[in-house]
Write an enzyme that holds these catalytic residues in place. Structure first.
Site, PDB file in Angstrom:
ATOM      1  N   GLY A 213       0.784  -1.241   0.000  1.00 49.21           N
ATOM      2  CA  GLY A 213       0.000   0.000   0.000  1.00 49.21           C
ATOM      3  C   GLY A 213       0.810   1.281   0.000  1.00 49.21           C
TER       4      GLY A 213
ATOM      5  N   TRP B 197       2.544   2.969  -2.371  1.00 49.63           N
ATOM      6  CA  TRP B 197       2.297   3.927  -3.463  1.00 49.63           C
ATOM      7  C   TRP B 197       0.901   4.544  -3.326  1.00 49.63           C
ATOM      8  CZ3 TRP B 197       4.593   3.253  -9.008  1.00 49.63           C
ATOM      9  CH2 TRP B 197       5.985   3.145  -8.915  1.00 49.63           C
TER      10      TRP B 197
ATOM     11  N   ASP C 209      -4.419  -5.360  -6.315  1.00 46.67           N
ATOM     12  CA  ASP C 209      -3.335  -6.342  -6.148  1.00 46.67           C
ATOM     13  C   ASP C 209      -3.925  -7.742  -6.054  1.00 46.67           C
ATOM     14  OD1 ASP C 209      -0.125  -5.802  -5.148  1.00 46.67           O
ATOM     15  OD2 ASP C 209      -0.897  -7.852  -5.071  1.00 46.67           O
TER      16      ASP C 209
ATOM     17  N   ASP D 113      -6.780  -9.487 -10.205  1.00 49.31           N
ATOM     18  CA  ASP D 113      -5.767  -9.392 -11.259  1.00 49.31           C
ATOM     19  C   ASP D 113      -6.171  -8.253 -12.195  1.00 49.31           C
ATOM     20  OD1 ASP D 113      -4.129  -9.786 -13.473  1.00 49.31           O
ATOM     21  OD2 ASP D 113      -4.160 -11.962 -13.235  1.00 49.31           O
TER      22      ASP D 113
ATOM     23  N   ASP E  39       3.864  -0.464  -9.972  1.00 51.47           N
ATOM     24  CA  ASP E  39       5.121  -0.929  -9.369  1.00 51.47           C
ATOM     25  C   ASP E  39       5.110  -2.463  -9.394  1.00 51.47           C
ATOM     26  OD1 ASP E  39       7.557  -0.600  -8.018  1.00 51.47           O
ATOM     27  OD2 ASP E  39       6.617  -0.660  -6.039  1.00 51.47           O
TER      28      ASP E  39
ATOM     29  N   LYS F  45       7.215  -0.110 -13.632  1.00 50.09           N
ATOM     30  CA  LYS F  45       8.546  -0.635 -13.279  1.00 50.09           C
ATOM     31  C   LYS F  45       9.029  -1.565 -14.397  1.00 50.09           C
ATOM     32  CE  LYS F  45       9.025  -3.251  -9.428  1.00 50.09           C
ATOM     33  NZ  LYS F  45       9.250  -3.075  -7.987  1.00 50.09           N
TER      34      LYS F  45
HETATM   35  N1  SAM Z   1       4.089  -0.289  -4.779  1.00 45.18           N
HETATM   36  C1  SAM Z   1       3.858  -1.211  -3.695  1.00 45.18           C
HETATM   37  C2  SAM Z   1       4.067  -0.467  -2.401  1.00 45.18           C
HETATM   38  O1  SAM Z   1       4.666   0.618  -2.404  1.00 45.18           O
HETATM   39  O2  SAM Z   1       3.612  -0.937  -1.356  1.00 45.18           O
HETATM   40  C3  SAM Z   1       4.745  -2.454  -3.812  1.00 45.18           C
HETATM   41  C4  SAM Z   1       4.355  -3.315  -4.986  1.00 45.18           C
HETATM   42  S1  SAM Z   1       5.125  -4.894  -5.016  1.00 45.18           S
HETATM   43  C5  SAM Z   1       6.779  -4.516  -5.453  1.00 45.18           C
HETATM   44  C6  SAM Z   1       4.511  -5.611  -6.490  1.00 45.18           C
HETATM   45  C7  SAM Z   1       3.098  -6.147  -6.411  1.00 45.18           C
HETATM   46  O3  SAM Z   1       2.617  -6.434  -7.732  1.00 45.18           O
HETATM   47  C8  SAM Z   1       2.960  -7.465  -5.648  1.00 45.18           C
HETATM   48  O4  SAM Z   1       2.227  -7.253  -4.448  1.00 45.18           O
HETATM   49  C9  SAM Z   1       2.192  -8.401  -6.611  1.00 45.18           C
HETATM   50  O5  SAM Z   1       1.206  -9.173  -5.973  1.00 45.18           O
HETATM   51  C10 SAM Z   1       1.575  -7.390  -7.577  1.00 45.18           C
HETATM   52  N2  SAM Z   1       1.174  -7.959  -8.878  1.00 45.18           N
HETATM   53  C11 SAM Z   1       1.920  -8.700  -9.733  1.00 45.18           C
HETATM   54  N3  SAM Z   1       1.185  -9.085 -10.791  1.00 45.18           N
HETATM   55  C12 SAM Z   1      -0.076  -8.570 -10.615  1.00 45.18           C
HETATM   56  C13 SAM Z   1      -1.295  -8.618 -11.358  1.00 45.18           C
HETATM   57  N4  SAM Z   1      -1.364  -9.298 -12.501  1.00 45.18           N
HETATM   58  N5  SAM Z   1      -2.391  -7.970 -10.879  1.00 45.18           N
HETATM   59  C14 SAM Z   1      -2.333  -7.297  -9.697  1.00 45.18           C
HETATM   60  N6  SAM Z   1      -1.193  -7.214  -8.949  1.00 45.18           N
HETATM   61  C15 SAM Z   1      -0.085  -7.840  -9.386  1.00 45.18           C
END
Ligand code: SAM
Length: 217
Positions: free
Chosen positions: A72, A74, A90, A106, A130, A170
């Site tokens: 959470g 961002w 997420d 998703d 991200d 990213k």
């Molecule tokens: N920006 C976040 C923060 O500041 O707290 C951190 C994000 S973390 C590096 C990456 C996230 O991307 C993970 O929690 C992962 O579950 C999510 N993710 C990956 N593929 C996804 C998808 N297809 N749909 C939704 N979320 C996804």
């Protein structure tokens, strides 16, 4: 960011070498302790704060979609920067966050853009991603997977962004990010790669920034 004195772990306590390295890095990372002290849910929050300060990605009062929001950080930044509606998506659960709406799911779900349009009562002014897939440790595979995710995020953004909207995603350095950049240049006024200071220097992580969406007719 000022550095606290180095903490060294003496015993592994059943941890693997990579767990030990991760823990050492966390304990000695000034952004981790600053995030803790300032109440950010992730050290990643600083990356968006830094990028937003220089590039005004989050318009005041604008609708923001945060792809890959857990835990959470961002979304917290978007709320703090006085966005209008903030929706975080997420695959993982995200603890309730004041000022933001969280959807567990998703973002590639075909129903998602329509669902979001209904919630926002229109389009978005920024899509910030991200997202990262689980890493395999095989550099080339990880690069291909994160780039595929960034391209899907761009398709999603093009469906939901309002004219003039912004997009951040990213990526990992490794070659094909140039293709994504060229694709972005067709549809946004300003496009660039950035590596915010909070992004670890030894990581190939960076972000593509695309500002001013030229909405397709
Ligand atoms: N920006 C976040 C923060 O500041 O707290 C951190 C994000 S973390 C590096 C990456 C996230 O991307 C993970 O929690 C992962 O579950 C999510 N993710 C990956 N593929 C996804 C998808 N297809 N749909 C939704 N979320 C996804």
């Amino acid at each position: 960011m000022t550095r606290a004195p180095t903490v060294k772990l003496k015993k592994a306590h059943g941890r693997t070498n990579s767990q030990q390295r991760w823990l050492n890095r966390q304990l000695n990372d000034p952004y981790v302790s600053a995030a803790h002290q300032e109440g950010w849910r992730s050290r990643a929050a600083f990356k968006l704060l830094e990028m937003n300060k220089k590039n005004k990605i989050i318009p005041v009062g604008g609708n923001i979609i945060d792809l890959g929001a857990a835990p959470g950080g961002w979304s917290q930044v978007a709320v703090k920067e006085k966005a209008g509606k903030v929706i975080g998506i997420d695959l993982l659960p995200v603890e309730k966050l004041q000022g933001a709406e969280i959807i567990q799911g998703d973002f590639t779900d075909p129903e998602m853009p329509e669902k979001l349009r209904r919630l926002l009562n229109g389009g978005a002014d920024a899509v910030i991603s991200d997202m990262a897939p689980n890493t395999t440790g095989h550099a080339k595979t990880d690069h291909i997977r994160i780039m595929a995710l960034a391209e899907l995020a761009l398709c999603f953004a093009e469906e939901i962004l309002n004219p003039g909207g912004n997009f951040v995603a990213k990526v990992l350095q490794g070659g094909s990010e140039i293709e994504l950049l060229n694709q972005l240049k067709k549809n946004f006024k300003i496009v660039k790669h950035v590596k915010p200071p909070a992004s670890r220097k030894d990581s190939r992580e960076m972000y593509v920034l695309a500002l001013g969406y030229k909405k397709k007719q």
